[in-house]
Write an enzyme that holds these catalytic residues in place. Sequence first.
Site, mmCIF file in Angstrom:
data_model
loop_
_atom_site.group_PDB
_atom_site.id
_atom_site.type_symbol
_atom_site.label_atom_id
_atom_site.label_comp_id
_atom_site.label_asym_id
_atom_site.label_seq_id
_atom_site.Cartn_x
_atom_site.Cartn_y
_atom_site.Cartn_z
ATOM 1 N N ASP A 66 -30.650 -36.294 -46.857
ATOM 2 C CA ASP A 66 -30.281 -37.567 -47.481
ATOM 3 C C ASP A 66 -30.014 -38.571 -46.369
ATOM 4 O O ASP A 66 -29.354 -38.231 -45.376
ATOM 5 C CB ASP A 66 -28.994 -37.363 -48.314
ATOM 6 C CG ASP A 66 -28.917 -38.313 -49.511
ATOM 7 O OD1 ASP A 66 -29.455 -39.417 -49.413
ATOM 8 O OD2 ASP A 66 -28.306 -37.925 -50.529
ATOM 9 N N HIS A 96 -33.172 -47.150 -45.464
ATOM 10 C CA HIS A 96 -32.035 -46.440 -46.073
ATOM 11 C C HIS A 96 -32.217 -44.924 -46.051
ATOM 12 O O HIS A 96 -31.262 -44.192 -46.261
ATOM 13 C CB HIS A 96 -31.839 -46.910 -47.518
ATOM 14 C CG HIS A 96 -31.337 -48.317 -47.613
ATOM 15 N ND1 HIS A 96 -30.050 -48.634 -47.985
ATOM 16 C CD2 HIS A 96 -31.937 -49.499 -47.353
ATOM 17 C CE1 HIS A 96 -29.887 -49.940 -47.949
ATOM 18 N NE2 HIS A 96 -31.020 -50.498 -47.578
#
Length: 472
Positions: A370, A162
Amino acid sequence: MRQSSLVVVANRLPIDDSVAPDGACEWRRSPGGLVSALLPLLRHTPATWVGWAGGTGPAPALPDVDGVRMHTVPLTADDLRDHYEGFANATLWPLYHDSVEQPEYHRSWWEAYQRVNQRFAEATADVAEPGAVVWVQDYHLQLVPGLLRELRPDLRIGFFLHVPFPPPELFMQLPRRAELLRGMLGADLIGFQRSQAAHNFAQLVAKVLDVPATDRRIAVDDRVVRIGAFPVSIDTAEMAALAARPDVADRAARLRHDLGSPEQVILSVDRMDYTKGIEQRLKAYSELIAHGHVKVRDTVLVQVAVPSRERVGQYQILRERVEREVGRINGEFGRVGEPAIHYLTQPFDRAELAALYRVADVMAVTPLRDGMNLVAKEYVAARVDDTGALLLSEFAGAAAELPQAYLVNPHDLEGLKQGLLAALRAGPDDLGARMRAMRAHLHRHDIRAWARSYLSALDDSGSLLTRLGAAG
Ligand code: ADP
Ligand code: F6P
């Protein structure tokens, strides 16, 4: 032991133990993008989720969550310190996020990481039925695919990361780099958020393990491991439906009133994490006020920053610095009943989050790095009337999919200020065109489309997709 044909393995279970106001133990949804992505997908499927319940000591027996069976892996206090807070969140997390904070390397943390990965692999082997599909998630469990393959060669194993996967020049710092890469190669399919990450991985496998690798396929131990980019998403329709509910609209109107009915509301929603760029954003906002570009009476900033990994030193330092800066800005620029920043550290339920998204004229999502950032996608999904501006960091995975956002480099303070002003000053036609394009993209590329593309690559029989209801 009851077994499942689909097993999701993630460090965290989707529920966490917490203490209710009356002191009783209660369960609540864990924060974070991984849970937001996977929970709606698995709802009412006969799957098992293997993970940690957030505490230490013996594993509690948990109820099913939306029909999904919870299988708890216990962590001791030493595991928590050395595996979760140590190797996962003070070595890998900063390293994988451009080393925006210095990664720490300790041999005892690596031993804990191996030990906990082994425990997860054994727990998974117990609950997977013969030939099951196992989907291992994220950087806490990079050794699990390899360990699980040794225990259960009959399984079909997927791994999805992720978070970003760093370029070779950063990853090469890692003392146990070869073992980590080999662990991941135990999977049949390795998914990343972006194609650059798959490219980095292939380069590293070739360099560190001397195994020929392309950005799509790696041949290892008589097997082919496929790799690729599968950008994770959200349940777009669910967020849109929530945001359109009359009670959520009423709550948004009430929030605007309670904020002093300003002309414009800027919102940020983050875990309290140094990768999220909270300090840089506060600095930009405070300079805009100081130089008269933004007036506190007309504009307010709502900063939601839910505490995270609270015993890790770098997170404690960040929280202190953010809170000091919020206090300084409010002290300097606020007035009685009119703070410049409304600062909230509480977890909210989904309806309250949707109301916050509805009230935000500008959503500021400006991480330094991110993997994806699902908050940005949730905001877009919630803007059902095609209003509002998304200010988005170029360094969030979401930027590749949402080019109509106001894209900024959060390291460039002047650029950040200009981007924020452009978003605040944009006209309704421009905003509407941008928001429509982003919403259309997210309705096409939602969490089911993500699952479809990943799981059809992992399980070519298609039976898993049918069971998940994600085939259509
Ligand atoms: P990360 O995975 O790094 O935490 P993401 O932006 O991808 O970042 O995901 C964060 C998720 O956590 C989102 O689904 C968001 O709605 C949720 N979240 C963030 N803050 C809160 C909060 N205060 N209360 C409830 N959920 C939150
Ligand atoms: O996306 C990265 C991640 O570590 C996820 O695995 C998790 O959903 C989220 O951040 C929250 O982190 P933690 O589990 O450490 O609270």
